[in-house]
Write an enzyme that holds these catalytic residues in place. Sequence first.
Site, mmCIF file in Angstrom:
data_model
loop_
_atom_site.group_PDB
_atom_site.id
_atom_site.type_symbol
_atom_site.label_atom_id
_atom_site.label_comp_id
_atom_site.label_asym_id
_atom_site.label_seq_id
_atom_site.Cartn_x
_atom_site.Cartn_y
_atom_site.Cartn_z
ATOM 1 C CG LEU A 32 2.211 -2.601 7.694
ATOM 2 C CD1 LEU A 32 3.174 -3.174 8.742
ATOM 3 C CD2 LEU A 32 2.979 -1.855 6.605
ATOM 4 N N GLY A 35 1.744 -7.549 0.599
ATOM 5 C CA GLY A 35 2.739 -6.909 -0.283
ATOM 6 C C GLY A 35 3.854 -6.279 0.539
ATOM 7 C CG HIS A 36 3.051 -2.837 3.060
ATOM 8 N ND1 HIS A 36 1.688 -2.732 3.170
ATOM 9 C CD2 HIS A 36 3.481 -1.664 2.523
ATOM 10 C CE1 HIS A 36 1.298 -1.550 2.726
ATOM 11 N NE2 HIS A 36 2.370 -0.877 2.317
ATOM 12 C CE LYS A 148 -0.718 -1.067 -6.274
ATOM 13 N NZ LYS A 148 -0.774 0.215 -5.656
ATOM 14 C CG ASP A 149 3.603 2.524 -5.306
ATOM 15 O OD1 ASP A 149 2.570 3.147 -5.555
ATOM 16 O OD2 ASP A 149 3.667 1.634 -4.425
ATOM 17 C CG MET A 183 -1.990 -7.789 -2.228
ATOM 18 S SD MET A 183 -1.200 -8.697 -0.911
ATOM 19 C CE MET A 183 -1.788 -10.332 -1.291
ATOM 20 N NE ARG A 186 -4.758 6.090 -1.899
ATOM 21 C CZ ARG A 186 -3.511 6.528 -1.929
ATOM 22 N NH1 ARG A 186 -2.562 5.802 -2.498
ATOM 23 N NH2 ARG A 186 -3.195 7.689 -1.385
HETATM 24 P P1 AMP Z 1 2.912 2.355 0.749
HETATM 25 O O1 AMP Z 1 2.649 1.939 2.152
HETATM 26 O O2 AMP Z 1 1.725 2.230 -0.159
HETATM 27 O O3 AMP Z 1 3.633 3.674 0.641
HETATM 28 O O4 AMP Z 1 3.950 1.287 0.165
HETATM 29 C C1 AMP Z 1 5.182 1.048 0.799
HETATM 30 C C2 AMP Z 1 6.027 0.194 -0.103
HETATM 31 O O5 AMP Z 1 5.360 -1.041 -0.348
HETATM 32 C C3 AMP Z 1 6.282 0.830 -1.486
HETATM 33 O O6 AMP Z 1 7.625 0.534 -1.888
HETATM 34 C C4 AMP Z 1 5.274 0.125 -2.361
HETATM 35 O O7 AMP Z 1 5.657 0.064 -3.726
HETATM 36 C C5 AMP Z 1 5.299 -1.264 -1.744
HETATM 37 N N1 AMP Z 1 4.079 -1.991 -2.088
HETATM 38 C C6 AMP Z 1 2.799 -1.652 -1.806
HETATM 39 N N2 AMP Z 1 1.951 -2.553 -2.324
HETATM 40 C C7 AMP Z 1 2.707 -3.484 -2.954
HETATM 41 C C8 AMP Z 1 2.430 -4.649 -3.709
HETATM 42 N N3 AMP Z 1 1.189 -5.078 -3.922
HETATM 43 N N4 AMP Z 1 3.467 -5.357 -4.222
HETATM 44 C C9 AMP Z 1 4.744 -4.932 -4.023
HETATM 45 N N5 AMP Z 1 5.071 -3.838 -3.336
HETATM 46 C C10 AMP Z 1 4.078 -3.125 -2.808
#
Ligand code: AMP
Length: 287
Positions: A32, A35-36, A148-149, A183, A186
């Site tokens: 985390l 962003g999270h 972001k996604d 953010m 990765r």
């Molecule tokens: P992940 O852990 O990468 O699967 O991301 C979990 C959630 O956090 C997803 O909805 C992502 O789009 C969101 N997320 C990850 N990085 C960011 C970021 N920099 N800004 C906004 N949301 C993010």
Amino acid sequence: MMILNSPQVVQQTVLRWKQQYKIAFVPTMGCLHEGHLQLIRKAKELGHKTVVSIFVNPLQFGPAEDLKNYPRPFEEDVEKLELLSVDVLFAPKEADLYPECFCTQVKVQGLDEYLCGHLRPGHFEGVATVCLKLFQITAPDYAVFGEKDFQQLRIIQRMVEDLNLPISIVAHPIVREQDGLAMSSRNRYLSPEERQVAAHFPQAMSEARQYFLNHGTCSVEEIVGCFRRRLAETVLQPDYVEIASGRDLVPQLPSVPVSSIMMPRLFAAVKVGKTRLIDNMSLGGEI
Ligand code: AMP
């Protein structure tokens, strides 16, 4: 905070709560970052009870992707969630979600074909399938997803609408580092030198966006060209660069005037060393 890995126990807990409370949910793969955490703060504003999941979903990783090496700093994640007073952390093991007999997949057709979908076959089926399972288990009133996604967000919104799920999907803007890099878990893979170079990626996106705002009438080709030229000054390697409507995500042809596209958005993926970074930006007035 309760840390649970049994889908049944989470289901029973949230069903009890639902008689009285609104539930807000944030699915993550852990590791985390801020962003999270901003998504989780948003969830806390929306609901009375907040559920966060951490699950590195094997279904959404291709055979050549980084599933085994995906960072899993679980204890650090737990501390961050405790500080935010999250109510439940759902952290299932792979067998809790995918027993041997598991054979159902959800496919959101069309939206999964372009952009990242083109280069990562099966990825969005994996995402939609796990999200539907997580929604069934956590029964949220709200689920917060990051822009972001952006393609993932649109696919989940489509699935929720198509399958009549009683969930409001809430979009959260991209959270960026000071130099503009979005953010991402990765980003940890980047060496200090790669990290420095990576900042050129959002800068090239912003410059392309500014070019559009300054010129108004220009084609997809001009903006993509502006982005690619800026990127060519660095060691960043473009994977794809497209302009598409934020609605249907269909990449537009080079000759199309950007002003004719509804909710135009610039989408790109680049490689820095072995790490692939994605970003997107609205080409409208708002970011
Ligand atoms: P992940 O852990 O990468 O699967 O991301 C979990 C959630 O956090 C997803 O909805 C992502 O789009 C969101 N997320 C990850 N990085 C960011 C970021 N920099 N800004 C906004 N949301 C993010």
